[in-house]
Scaffold this motif. Sequence first.
Motif, PDB file in Angstrom:
ATOM      1  N   GLU A   1       3.709   3.344   5.115  1.00  0.00           N
ATOM      2  CA  GLU A   1       3.736   2.888   3.730  1.00  0.00           C
ATOM      3  C   GLU A   1       2.424   2.262   3.294  1.00  0.00           C
ATOM      4  O   GLU A   1       2.118   2.246   2.117  1.00  0.00           O
ATOM      5  CB  GLU A   1       4.885   1.906   3.529  1.00  0.00           C
ATOM      6  N   TYR A   2       1.630   1.757   4.248  1.00  0.00           N
ATOM      7  CA  TYR A   2       0.388   1.141   3.782  1.00  0.00           C
ATOM      8  C   TYR A   2      -0.577   2.163   3.207  1.00  0.00           C
ATOM      9  O   TYR A   2      -1.453   1.828   2.421  1.00  0.00           O
ATOM     10  CB  TYR A   2      -0.269   0.278   4.865  1.00  0.00           C
TER      11      TYR A   2
ATOM     12  N   ALA B   1       0.665   2.467  -0.148  1.00  0.00           N
ATOM     13  CA  ALA B   1       0.321   1.215  -0.811  1.00  0.00           C
ATOM     14  C   ALA B   1      -1.119   1.255  -1.322  1.00  0.00           C
ATOM     15  O   ALA B   1      -1.397   0.841  -2.444  1.00  0.00           O
ATOM     16  CB  ALA B   1       0.515   0.041   0.146  1.00  0.00           C
TER      17      ALA B   1
ATOM     18  N   TYR C   1       3.597  -1.831  -6.995  1.00  0.00           N
ATOM     19  CA  TYR C   1       4.701  -1.353  -6.158  1.00  0.00           C
ATOM     20  C   TYR C   1       4.876  -2.289  -4.974  1.00  0.00           C
ATOM     21  O   TYR C   1       3.902  -2.716  -4.360  1.00  0.00           O
ATOM     22  CB  TYR C   1       4.336   0.054  -5.664  1.00  0.00           C
TER      23      TYR C   1
ATOM     24  N   PHE D   1       6.879  -2.508  -1.279  1.00  0.00           N
ATOM     25  CA  PHE D   1       7.502  -1.541  -0.382  1.00  0.00           C
ATOM     26  C   PHE D   1       8.663  -2.138   0.404  1.00  0.00           C
ATOM     27  O   PHE D   1       8.792  -3.345   0.551  1.00  0.00           O
ATOM     28  CB  PHE D   1       6.454  -0.994   0.586  1.00  0.00           C
TER      29      PHE D   1
ATOM     30  N   SER E   1       4.211  -1.339   5.787  1.00  0.00           N
ATOM     31  CA  SER E   1       3.492  -1.330   4.516  1.00  0.00           C
ATOM     32  C   SER E   1       2.199  -2.139   4.555  1.00  0.00           C
ATOM     33  O   SER E   1       1.486  -2.207   3.574  1.00  0.00           O
ATOM     34  CB  SER E   1       4.396  -1.821   3.383  1.00  0.00           C
TER      35      SER E   1
ATOM     36  N   GLY F   1       2.915  -8.557   1.109  1.00  0.00           N
ATOM     37  CA  GLY F   1       2.991  -7.369   0.254  1.00  0.00           C
ATOM     38  C   GLY F   1       3.104  -7.747  -1.223  1.00  0.00           C
ATOM     39  O   GLY F   1       2.524  -7.100  -2.087  1.00  0.00           O
TER      40      GLY F   1
ATOM     41  N   ALA G   1       0.473  -7.017  -4.393  1.00  0.00           N
ATOM     42  CA  ALA G   1       0.831  -6.425  -5.676  1.00  0.00           C
ATOM     43  C   ALA G   1       0.406  -7.326  -6.839  1.00  0.00           C
ATOM     44  O   ALA G   1       0.001  -6.852  -7.896  1.00  0.00           O
ATOM     45  CB  ALA G   1       2.338  -6.165  -5.730  1.00  0.00           C
TER      46      ALA G   1
END
Lengths: 377, 345, 437
Positions: free
Chosen positions: B222-223, B226, C103, C105, C111, C171, C175
Amino acid sequence: MALLEVDDLTVNYYTEEGVVTAVEDLSFRIDRGEKFGVVGESGAGKSVTALSLLRLVERSGRIESGEIRFKGEDLLSMSESAVRDVRGNEIAMIFQDAQTALNPVYTVGEQIAETIRHHLDYGDAAARERTVRLLDDVGIPEPEARYDDYPHEFSGGMQQRAVIAMALSCDPDLLIADEPTTALDVTIEAKILDRLDRLAAEYDTAIQLITHDLGVIAEVCDRVLVMYAGRAVERASVEELYYDPKHPYTVGLMSAIPRIGDRQDRLQTIPGTMPDLVEVPSGCSFHPRCPFAEEACTRTRPQLVDPATGERAGPDERSAACLAYTGDLDGELDYEVEVRGRDAGAATAESEPPEPDGGGVDRGADPDADSEGKADE
Amino acid sequence: MSSERGRIRITGFDADAVERREPLSDWTENRAGETEGRWERGWREFRQNRSAMLGLYVVAAMALLAVFARPITVAGVTVQPFALAPYRPDAILYVQGLDVSAYEAPSLAHPFGTDGSARDVFSRVLYGGRFSLSIGFIVVFVTAAIGLVYGAVAGYYGGWVDEVMMRVLDLIFAFPGLLLALIIVAVLGKGYWELVLAFTAIGWAGYARLIRGEILKVKENEYVTAAKALGARDRRVIFRHVVPNAVAPLIVQASLSIGTVVIGVAALGFLGLGLPPGSAEWGTMLDQTRETIVQGPGGTIPWWVTVFPGGAIFLFVMSMNLIGDGINDALDAQEGEDVARGGEV
Amino acid sequence: MSDTREPILEVEGLTKYYESGGGVVDTLLGRSQEVKAVDGVDLELYPGETLGIVGESGCGKTTLAQALLRLIEPTAGTVRYRGEDLTAASDDRLRSLRKDIQYIFQDPFSSLNPRLTVGDIVGEPLDIHGIAAGEARTRRIDDLLETVGLSQRHAHRYPHEFSGGQRQRIGIARALAVDPEVIVCDEPVSALDVSVQAQILNLLEDLQDEFGLSYIVIAHDLSVVEHIADRVGVLYLGEFAEMGATGDVFGPPHHPYAEALLSAIPEPDPGWEGDRIFLSGEVPSPLDPPDGCRFHTRCPKVIQPEGSSLSQSEWRSLLDLKQRLRDADALESVTAVAESDGGAAGPAHLSRSALGERVREEFDLPSPVSDDEAESALSESIDRLHDGDFDAARAAIDDAFESPCERTDPPLYAVGDGHRIACLLYGEDYPDAPERA
């Protein structure tokens, strides 16, 4: 005699970063046909407990001390081959990840039939027939046809059903289910739990259900053990636990779950996170996160005691591990549990209803917790 | 019993109280201790690996010996004046007026003896490290770099690009490696850079395939999404997020294949297709004296002319393999650590 | 809520089909199939609100979330942010629009790039968009970490040194770095423990108040969505089944799917005895979603044709039989497993009446069913099955039992203020359908 008796179980893991005590001084009882829940967050030692019951702890882990008696026999002193006979035959296990529990190169039916042939000495035809019946029992449609399907042809829910069928195939006395529905959708989860519940009754199998989901516990279990950082912190019947939790961690957990229809603006939280087991806080390991903690909590490690009397509790009695019940704290655990619409009248058959006005918890005021719970339901 | 949801309500569990009060004990959530980067951790792991460290010492020693074997002169200026080797590697000693004959057994004056042309084997073995080591490192560096970029592009973009690029690879894999190198040398002629080219041509494909596979795995993380969601350009995504996380197996592979390249160079040398005859490269040295393995002059076998260059090859390749294994273990252990901390203890 | 305001994000007919199976060669030969992951989704997001999107796995939630931001290229449809069409934006324009829409995650472990320090992870958006450099960058990173409940001394550490909840905070800080207007949160708490989940949900709410953010929160956990969302959309097989204010969606009237979904949530209350609605069958494959209403294959309230006097459960069972027959080629598929022995011979050797019983047992059908016409069609079909003629058995049952739900794909009917349900029961044609609230 209980079906399973665990006394003072301690499991250590030897890692590069030091010795990790994954489970410490754990004792509990599971009776025949009982549904026993173990609840806790990740890292609480739930899974290790389950694995050690089958002596399946990995290389780096070691069961340091304690006793595990199954039908009176000590599992820890059995020979390896005797334990193998117990595994699958008398104690079966269901894991969270059904996909890895099934061997991808054999058909689902064949895998189940194999277990039956091996443990129960069935012939080919009889094993096949029993397998088809089992697949039907766990709710797999067209079991005759699906017998010859490979695991990848099953959906996630169907795979978990097949795993349950395999676990039940030898009519075990105890089924250990480690997060059996966590990977599944709620509609599937509801169906599988319902099925598991009915089958356990039908096959007279005791279930040890390990999960982090308080909703699942409430639905399935009779009695519950709450674990935190490798230790049991509370043990109670499911009604007692939900309507009258005694340990601050349980209270925090109960208040942190979003509940549909509770019209709360803001969730209550437990600050911080579960400690890394390499370095557990001194005294009560919950003290850095506990709003009721005091100086004493950092020094004394609380034992599981009867919250009413403060006496050390036996391994199947209602108990909580908090210094508040042994009179070591200055302050009070001043939380309140309010159960809407649950007045004394509606709850006569239940154990110790909290006060109708919601002024529920005044510690020590509800003596003799009825540990029978809803056993006769 | 009720069918109404959300009946239980708990009040009084005041999380803020924990934030407000002084910490009761000195226990903190994040364990103390210096934070360590990936390479620092890897190095720490590597250092604890004795056999890998032994390999490292051996390779370092051989490299130093090779560098300091004879003086190095660049454009008339001597940049490295030391000479550990007593003679020039191509010096035919009796021509220089020394009282030495061909195939002289090891002695104090000539610790590794002399070869068929009465050259000092000790000097030649020391000096020969320059060829073998430098070809090994240069080839591996160049092939790994080409393979990295090629594989990264194919793996990251996928689809048509990937399809075409991978078919080109298949073409290279269709040739037996050493045979292809042999053909290239045969066509281009003997020489140092010709050898480098030959081994580069066959070597990069393996890295490309390896890194592509790794990239396919890494880009699912996912990074990577991202980074795209943050508005990063492809180049940044590839070289900051994808490649650094895919490069570990490449490094392991590269360290292991330095040895393979050195063996390959030696093999070509032994076949007479390496460097020009007379060069002090280890494989070529073996080639020059191979007839003596069966029947030496005067019925005695001059073992020293084959054992010392052969031993040098063996020592170097084995040390490189120890290092490669060490790197593999060090990088593996890190992955393991990450996973262990993520899951249940 | 505030439908009078201009929506900040407006999605129309968003569609994403994936090519399934095989590589370039299969595509060339036209052998690939299309997975209809998201199929014509409309939604609006108003400033400052939280829109929850719920659905089970495979319903297209994540695809929808990523297609919204063009993290995967949508097949069709438009996404307008403040009137500007994202799907038509150039790559450069899109990159700068990413400052406004961010976004979060699902998986706090995958992530975050394990090779970068927390400071670099949070600082990356600042570098990409040239927002801050040097001293200002460090200050901004410290601010961001503080905002999400971490401290600046964490900036030099690596992600693996943090717990799941802390990683999710990192995370969120990443964002927030670009100062976005809209944040799409894909299962922001599903990987976290209960106690940590509450912290993160509270944090998201605090940030919304502080920065006036609008959220789209994707989740499979309905209790999370009920808690955090102002409006909720229920997704089934790539289409919205129901959409409305949270209170409306969680109370009647319901789409039958939403109703079943709600009933299935385990209630953390041992005294709770709500009725569970168990859906028949499994979620159909998005490769070949059912015609008409996509839920009709499992819907307990699937509509009967006019004049039928079957009970609803009989009707559901008959449709199940019909679906089962569709790709059946052996009697085992449509008969119950024999109780005792006898199974050795297989259902092919059963007498007509025994076969009938076994079929009815498998589908819980009484003998006879409560509608004469239906009973005769069912008998006819069982007769054909007994003859071994599956095609005829299919034909007999196909003609007799057809629900309007199989033919008509229901649009979203308005049933209240902003509350829309895609079910024929709420359409004009069925004003007196029994389930209409």
